[in-house]
Design a protein around this motif. Structure first.
Motif, mmCIF file in Angstrom:
data_model
loop_
_atom_site.group_PDB
_atom_site.id
_atom_site.type_symbol
_atom_site.label_atom_id
_atom_site.label_comp_id
_atom_site.label_asym_id
_atom_site.label_seq_id
_atom_site.Cartn_x
_atom_site.Cartn_y
_atom_site.Cartn_z
ATOM 1 N N VAL A 65 25.031 20.275 9.392
ATOM 2 C CA VAL A 65 24.169 19.167 8.960
ATOM 3 C C VAL A 65 24.823 17.831 9.310
ATOM 4 N N HIS A 66 26.134 17.727 9.085
ATOM 5 C CA HIS A 66 26.854 16.510 9.471
ATOM 6 C C HIS A 66 26.717 16.256 10.967
ATOM 7 N N GLN A 67 26.808 17.316 11.756
ATOM 8 C CA GLN A 67 26.676 17.154 13.206
ATOM 9 C C GLN A 67 25.277 16.694 13.585
ATOM 10 N N ALA A 68 24.275 17.271 12.923
ATOM 11 C CA ALA A 68 22.898 16.871 13.208
ATOM 12 C C ALA A 68 22.677 15.396 12.887
ATOM 13 N N VAL A 69 23.221 14.926 11.758
ATOM 14 C CA VAL A 69 23.082 13.521 11.383
ATOM 15 C C VAL A 69 23.757 12.619 12.419
ATOM 16 N N ALA A 70 24.967 12.984 12.828
ATOM 17 C CA ALA A 70 25.690 12.183 13.823
ATOM 18 C C ALA A 70 24.922 12.123 15.141
ATOM 19 N N ASP A 71 24.361 13.256 15.548
ATOM 20 C CA ASP A 71 23.607 13.288 16.808
ATOM 21 C C ASP A 71 22.325 12.473 16.703
ATOM 22 N N LEU A 72 21.581 12.644 15.606
ATOM 23 C CA LEU A 72 20.327 11.915 15.446
ATOM 24 C C LEU A 72 20.557 10.411 15.374
ATOM 25 N N ALA A 73 21.682 10.004 14.795
ATOM 26 C CA ALA A 73 22.000 8.577 14.720
ATOM 27 C C ALA A 73 22.219 7.972 16.101
ATOM 28 N N GLN A 74 22.538 8.832 17.083
ATOM 29 C CA GLN A 74 22.717 8.385 18.461
ATOM 30 C C GLN A 74 21.477 8.660 19.314
ATOM 31 N N GLY A 75 20.422 9.127 18.670
ATOM 32 C CA GLY A 75 19.191 9.409 19.402
ATOM 33 C C GLY A 75 19.175 10.752 20.092
ATOM 34 N N ARG A 76 20.128 11.633 19.746
ATOM 35 C CA ARG A 76 20.182 12.964 20.347
ATOM 36 C C ARG A 76 19.640 13.989 19.341
ATOM 37 N N ASP A 77 18.606 14.699 19.720
ATOM 38 C CA ASP A 77 18.000 15.673 18.822
ATOM 39 C C ASP A 77 18.557 17.062 19.124
ATOM 40 N N THR A 78 19.517 17.497 18.346
ATOM 41 C CA THR A 78 20.130 18.813 18.528
ATOM 42 C C THR A 78 19.728 19.770 17.404
ATOM 43 N N PRO A 95 16.051 12.672 7.321
ATOM 44 C CA PRO A 95 15.917 11.222 7.140
ATOM 45 C C PRO A 95 16.544 10.409 8.260
ATOM 46 N N MET A 96 17.621 10.918 8.882
ATOM 47 C CA MET A 96 18.254 10.162 9.968
ATOM 48 C C MET A 96 17.363 10.100 11.203
ATOM 49 N N ARG A 97 16.563 11.123 11.434
ATOM 50 C CA ARG A 97 15.624 11.062 12.566
ATOM 51 C C ARG A 97 14.648 9.911 12.379
ATOM 52 N N TYR A 98 14.159 9.746 11.168
ATOM 53 C CA TYR A 98 13.235 8.650 10.875
ATOM 54 C C TYR A 98 13.969 7.308 10.902
ATOM 55 N N LEU A 99 15.155 7.268 10.313
ATOM 56 C CA LEU A 99 15.899 6.009 10.258
ATOM 57 C C LEU A 99 16.261 5.506 11.644
ATOM 58 N N HIS A 100 16.663 6.400 12.538
ATOM 59 C CA HIS A 100 17.033 5.962 13.884
ATOM 60 C C HIS A 100 15.846 5.344 14.605
ATOM 61 N N ALA A 101 14.676 5.981 14.498
ATOM 62 C CA ALA A 101 13.486 5.451 15.167
ATOM 63 C C ALA A 101 13.052 4.122 14.560
#
Length: 277
Positions: free
Chosen positions: A87-100, A119-125
């Protein structure tokens, strides 16, 4: 608009209504959606993990997120703790615009664990247009390390952020429910509200007004019994946020108390329930 991810039956929505504003809730459970509809709450029935973010970009000034707790709660198997690095990795990736998410999901012990990264997917966008103005997130206490990761990212984006554990009983709710909270704002210093209640009443001092004693369920229900000790039923306040043992260590229930005559609102022995659920 205020966007409410994992809106459930409408706890956040009701609070916003009291404040004179409304949100749009995203929720997939049909019964939660029906409850929201009966309460007049705006709802999109959908899977938060599948819904696109673009309809909200340029229109969202507040974001609320309370991801499902089943993967983390002591009431379940707590496989979220095993999945936490993913989950931490997913958050870090989504914050950089990478959907893993799809790749990481394949390795999760509980597929619901990864919902805490949504939530990070929404926050990044939304952050591409300097939105939202504020963020509030809530989960069981074991998710606090993840909220701290969110906090570090949000601070880098210009937010003031506070994270910590709050107990609902400290704010007049007749329930000992501890939750990991994240508060973030672009326009003010993020800080938690001052507690209004304490387990034992506190008198006024040179440092300010005192705090009232925790509200018992008996008091909340208007059952009286304020002049003597009464049974206290506790739940929802364990370390993981799920059910906790009763103070005596035995598994008692409201039915047990009723059978002993403690739950008769017309009698002389009513309960004080510090927390149920």
């Amino acid at each position: 608009m205020i966007l409410d991810l994992f809106a459930g039956p409408g706890g956040w929505s009701h609070s916003l209504t009291v404040l004179g504003v409304r949100d749009v809730g995203l929720e997939w459970d049909q019964w939660a959606c029906k409850t929201r509809a009966l309460a007049g709450q705006l709802t999109i029935r959908t899977d938060v993990a599948m819904y696109p973010v673009w309809p909200f970009v340029g229109r969202t000034y507040g974001l609320i997120a309370s991801p499902p707790c089943q993967a983390w709660s002591m009431a379940g198997k707590r496989l979220g703790l095993l999945d936490q690095p993913l989950v931490h990795q997913a958050v870090a990736d989504l914050a950089q615009g990478r959907d893993t998410r799809e790749r990481l999901l394949a390795s999760c012990q509980d597929e619901r664990s990864l919902l805490a990264a949504e939530p990070m997917r929404y926050l990044h966008a939304l952050n591409t247009v300097d939105e939202p103005e504020w963020v509030v997130m809530e989960e069981v206490p074991d998710v606090l390390p993840l909220w701290k990761q969110y906090a570090a990212i949000l601070r880098a984006w210009g937010f003031s952020v506070w994270t910590g554990i709050l107990n609902a009983a400290d704010y007049g709710v007749p329930q000992t429910r501890r939750r990991a909270i994240l508060l973030a704002s672009r326009v003010r210093t993020a800080e938690p509200p001052a507690p209004t209640h304490a387990q034992a009443a506190e008198p006024e001092s040179l440092f300010g007004p005192g705090r009232a004693q925790w509200v018992s369920m008996a008091t909340a229900l208007g059952w009286g019994a304020t002049d003597r000790p009464v049974p206290t039923v506790c739940a929802g306040g364990g370390p993981g946020g799920g059910p906790e043992p009763f103070p005596s260590g035995s598994r008692k229930t409201l039915t047990d108390a009723r059978d002993r005559g403690h739950l008769d609102p017309t009698g002389s022995r009513e309960p004080a329930v510090a927390g149920v659920g």
